[in-house]
Design an enzyme around this catalytic site. Structure first.
Site, mmCIF file in Angstrom:
data_model
loop_
_atom_site.group_PDB
_atom_site.id
_atom_site.type_symbol
_atom_site.label_atom_id
_atom_site.label_comp_id
_atom_site.label_asym_id
_atom_site.label_seq_id
_atom_site.Cartn_x
_atom_site.Cartn_y
_atom_site.Cartn_z
ATOM 1 N N SER A 70 7.589 3.711 16.285
ATOM 2 C CA SER A 70 6.766 4.862 15.340
ATOM 3 C C SER A 70 7.519 5.970 15.525
ATOM 4 O O SER A 70 8.089 6.303 15.878
ATOM 5 C CB SER A 70 5.947 3.731 14.772
ATOM 6 O OG SER A 70 5.024 4.547 13.013
ATOM 7 N N HIS A 71 5.471 6.406 15.684
ATOM 8 C CA HIS A 71 5.776 7.494 15.797
ATOM 9 C C HIS A 71 5.541 8.058 16.898
ATOM 10 O O HIS A 71 5.088 9.387 17.367
ATOM 11 C CB HIS A 71 4.326 8.614 14.519
ATOM 12 C CG HIS A 71 2.764 7.055 15.605
ATOM 13 N ND1 HIS A 71 3.156 5.983 14.696
ATOM 14 C CD2 HIS A 71 2.148 7.746 15.910
ATOM 15 C CE1 HIS A 71 2.095 5.247 15.634
ATOM 16 N NE2 HIS A 71 1.298 5.975 16.061
ATOM 17 N N ASP B 98 7.493 10.459 9.896
ATOM 18 C CA ASP B 98 7.317 9.782 11.107
ATOM 19 C C ASP B 98 8.772 9.443 11.569
ATOM 20 O O ASP B 98 9.682 8.851 10.885
ATOM 21 C CB ASP B 98 6.488 8.688 11.477
ATOM 22 C CG ASP B 98 6.829 7.462 11.118
ATOM 23 O OD1 ASP B 98 7.212 7.538 9.762
ATOM 24 O OD2 ASP B 98 5.654 6.862 11.890
ATOM 25 N N ASP C 183 10.006 6.120 12.614
ATOM 26 C CA ASP C 183 10.932 4.943 11.594
ATOM 27 C C ASP C 183 10.614 5.187 10.501
ATOM 28 O O ASP C 183 10.845 4.342 9.208
ATOM 29 C CB ASP C 183 9.636 3.863 11.887
ATOM 30 C CG ASP C 183 9.243 3.065 11.584
ATOM 31 O OD1 ASP C 183 8.208 4.953 11.887
ATOM 32 O OD2 ASP C 183 8.134 2.310 11.564
ATOM 33 N N ASP D 251 8.557 5.382 7.971
ATOM 34 C CA ASP D 251 6.756 4.675 7.198
ATOM 35 C C ASP D 251 5.683 5.712 7.000
ATOM 36 O O ASP D 251 4.815 5.627 5.594
ATOM 37 C CB ASP D 251 6.185 3.423 7.678
ATOM 38 C CG ASP D 251 6.209 3.708 9.653
ATOM 39 O OD1 ASP D 251 6.099 4.496 9.444
ATOM 40 O OD2 ASP D 251 5.567 2.289 9.382
ATOM 41 N N ARG D 252 5.773 7.118 7.904
ATOM 42 C CA ARG D 252 4.214 7.534 6.882
ATOM 43 C C ARG D 252 4.948 8.675 6.985
ATOM 44 O O ARG D 252 6.034 9.300 6.624
ATOM 45 C CB ARG D 252 3.885 8.372 9.048
ATOM 46 C CG ARG D 252 2.862 6.869 10.083
ATOM 47 C CD ARG D 252 2.357 7.505 10.800
ATOM 48 N NE ARG D 252 1.710 6.447 12.245
ATOM 49 C CZ ARG D 252 0.846 6.752 12.582
ATOM 50 N NH1 ARG D 252 0.507 7.690 13.345
ATOM 51 N NH2 ARG D 252 0.541 5.316 12.945
ATOM 52 N N LYS E 155 4.263 0.646 4.789
ATOM 53 C CA LYS E 155 4.213 1.513 4.312
ATOM 54 C C LYS E 155 5.623 2.144 4.217
ATOM 55 O O LYS E 155 6.531 1.949 5.124
ATOM 56 C CB LYS E 155 3.177 2.383 5.368
ATOM 57 C CG LYS E 155 4.046 2.851 6.268
ATOM 58 C CD LYS E 155 1.899 2.921 7.416
ATOM 59 C CE LYS E 155 2.694 3.215 8.671
ATOM 60 N NZ LYS E 155 1.405 3.115 9.516
#
Ligand code: G1P
Ligand code: ZN
Length: 541
Positions: free
Chosen positions: A111-112, A275, A277, A279-280, A374
């Site tokens: 992710s982030h 982010d 991947d 999703d944010r 998300k």
């Protein structure tokens, strides 16, 4: 050789969102293989099953994909759909799993978290609804990883991931597909692209920061090719294995180039970032930051303006630490609002059961039942759709929202990489204070309750305990303490602060200023400074 003997690792417990470790941990012999085999043993996919596969393009993405493909072939999958060059954003993976009804999917991402040889890597399994595996499954994967003694892998040449189309790997078909098209089509089905196109053609300037992470190709296709945004309106658009050395987390600290533009001279009308991947999301107006909890509430209040939601919203769900701004909208719309533990995996059941349409977390995450993750670009397009219809600035929309619902002033303070013992000590100390705190007056706040949040899933009845310490005050203000489940270094302690302000004349106040007294109470109650030696948070959002 089909079977490989192995011995278990004892640390393959999935956290808030899959298994995340330093790249070097994943590079240990058998480490990745053990975890992947634990997934395959747990899910026991039927013969003929298809798996979706891809990741955020970070360092080790392609190596891991080659290993997983050979393991999938040895474990009897009929087909693996893999994004070209191993790329698949988390929301696009969810979209593809649902659209092509695959048995599930493996997403490679941390992710982030930063990437590169010294950075982080991660792997998570998503189930057939397109969402993260439930806790029951992740616990079973962990249990399997503790006893595993062999894994299966065929010997074969690496697959060419750059070439679209089908190839054979042993008995299995590998379908390399365009990772952007299906997702872009889904977005086009939800939002009023014609209205957004008109807005952008009329001089409205937008700036999207892909942070050298996975959303670059998605943002270019959607914003520039399909919506006609200016070619330079997507920055840091080329995904890089180390995210260009940056920290691919869309917040005011790490999306510094975007922030400088939006807070500089002659700023664009709208700014956004996503982010690692995809999703944010972070949403900015001219010299203006939209708190993620507010963003969820504003999307809910304006959902009817987007074609995909014109028939309304069935319900809203938010993670416990997320502010209650969405609850106020739900009350006004006369729909239910669910409070779940942190992490997207708790929203899936609610969406599958038709109980909620929109979900969100304070951690720059929002989404809807169009997928089961998300979705960063979805939120950006939703905002553009609202801006196109309302023809107001981001700031005007937020202030009008506060005027109608009141403002849930909100901030999160993160203390990263603190020694695990000290972090546990803080949490333990807070637990010990539960009994004597209730009913006491702390400055201008009276403690109404303190507890450790637990959640009973209304759909399957499963219970999740120990989800964060909550201290609630009689005026609706709240302090929440929680240990992160996604960090890879020491412990990260998060303090979530929230107060409710109905008075319009105070809505312009800076959140840190408005929350000053609560911040002091949080530090005093937790003895955080004494116990960790940290005087300031690492990141404030
Ligand atoms: C963090 C966020 C959480 C989010 C998760 C995955 O988890 O706080 O809301 O779902 O990342 O993106 P945490 O590190 O707090 O466990
Ligand atoms: Zn993410």
């Amino acid at each position: 050789m089909l079977y490989h003997a192995t011995t278990p690792f004892n640390d393959q417990k999935p956290g808030t969102s899959g298994l995340r470790k330093k790249v070097q941990v994943f590079q240990q012999p058998h480490y990745l293989e053990n975890f992947v085999q634990s997934i395959f043993n747990t899910i026991a996919a039927p013969a003929g099953a298809t798996l979706a596969l891809g990741g955020d393009g970070r360092y080790y993405n392609c190596e891991a994909i080659q290993v997983i493909l050979k393991m999938a072939a040895a474990n009897g999958f009929a087909r693996v759909m893999v994004g070209r060059c191993g790329i698949l954003s988390t929301p696009a993976a969810s979209c593809v799993i649902r659209k092509y009804r695959t048995h599930g999917g493996i997403i490679l991402s941390a992710s982030h978290n930063p990437g590169g040889p010294e950075g982080d890597f991660g792997i998570k399994y998503n189930i057939a609804n397109g969402g993260p595996a439930t806790e029951t499954i992740t616990e079973a994967i962990y249990a399997t990883s503790k006893t595993i003694s062999l894994y299966r892998l065929i010997e074969a040449e690496d697959v060419n991931l750059a070439k679209l189309g089908d190839t054979k790997l042993g008995e299995m078909t590998v379908s390399v597909f365009d990772p952007v098209a299906d997702y872009a089509d889904l977005m086009e089905s939800l939002f009023d692209f014609a209205a957004i196109k008109t807005l952008l053609a009329g001089g409205f300037r937008t700036l999207f920061d892909a942070m050298h992470a996975v959303t670059g190709p998605y943002a270019r296709e959607i914003l520039i090719n399909r919506l006609g945004a200016a070619p330079d309106s997507v920055i840091n658009a080329i995904p890089l294995p180390d995210f260009g050395g940056g920290h691919p987390d869309p917040n005011l600290t790490y999306a510094d180039q975007l922030v400088a533009a939006l807070y500089g001279d002659n700023p664009p009308d709208f700014g956004a970032a996503s982010d690692g991947d995809g999703d944010r999301n972070m949403i900015l107006g001219k010299h203006f930051f939209v708190t993620p909890s507010d963003s969820l509430a504003i999307l809910a209040a304006n959902a009817h303006l987007a074609p995909g939601y014109k028939n309304g919203v069935a319900g809203i769900a938010r993670s416990m630490p997320t502010s209650a701004a969405a609850d106020r909208v739900a009350a006004a719309l006369n729909i239910p609002c669910y409070e779940t533990p942190t992490g997207w995996k708790f929203f899936g059941n609610l969406m599958d059961a038709g109980k909620v349409t929109l979900c969100g977390e304070e951690s720059f995450g929002s989404g809807s039942n169009h997928i089961r993750e998300k979705d960063g670009l979805w939120a950006v397009l939703f905002w553009l759709n609202i801006l196109a219809v309302r023809k107001q600035s981001v700031e005007e929309i937020v202030y009008q929202h506060w005027a109608r619902f009141g403002r849930n002033v909100y901030s999160r303070h993160d203390y990263e990489a603190i020694p695990t013992g000290a972090a546990n000590g803080v949490m333990q100390h807070l637990h010990e204070r539960f009994s004597d705190l209730t009913g006491t007056q702390l400055g201008s706040y009276k403690v109404l309750y303190c507890d450790d949040f637990s959640y009973t899933d209304p759909v399957d009845g499963s219970i999740s305990t120990g989800q964060g310490v909550r201290i609630g005050f009689s005026d609706g203000s709240r302090i929440v303490f929680r240990l992160s489940g996604t960090g890879t270094e020491g412990a990260t302690l998060r303090i979530y602060l929230e107060s409710y302000e109905p008075d319009v004349t105070l809505h312009h106040l800076d959140a840190q200023q408005a929350l000053q007294e609560l911040i002091g109470i949080a530090l005093q109650l937790s003895e955080l400074r004494q116990r960790t030696g940290r005087l300031q948070p690492t990141v404030i959002t």
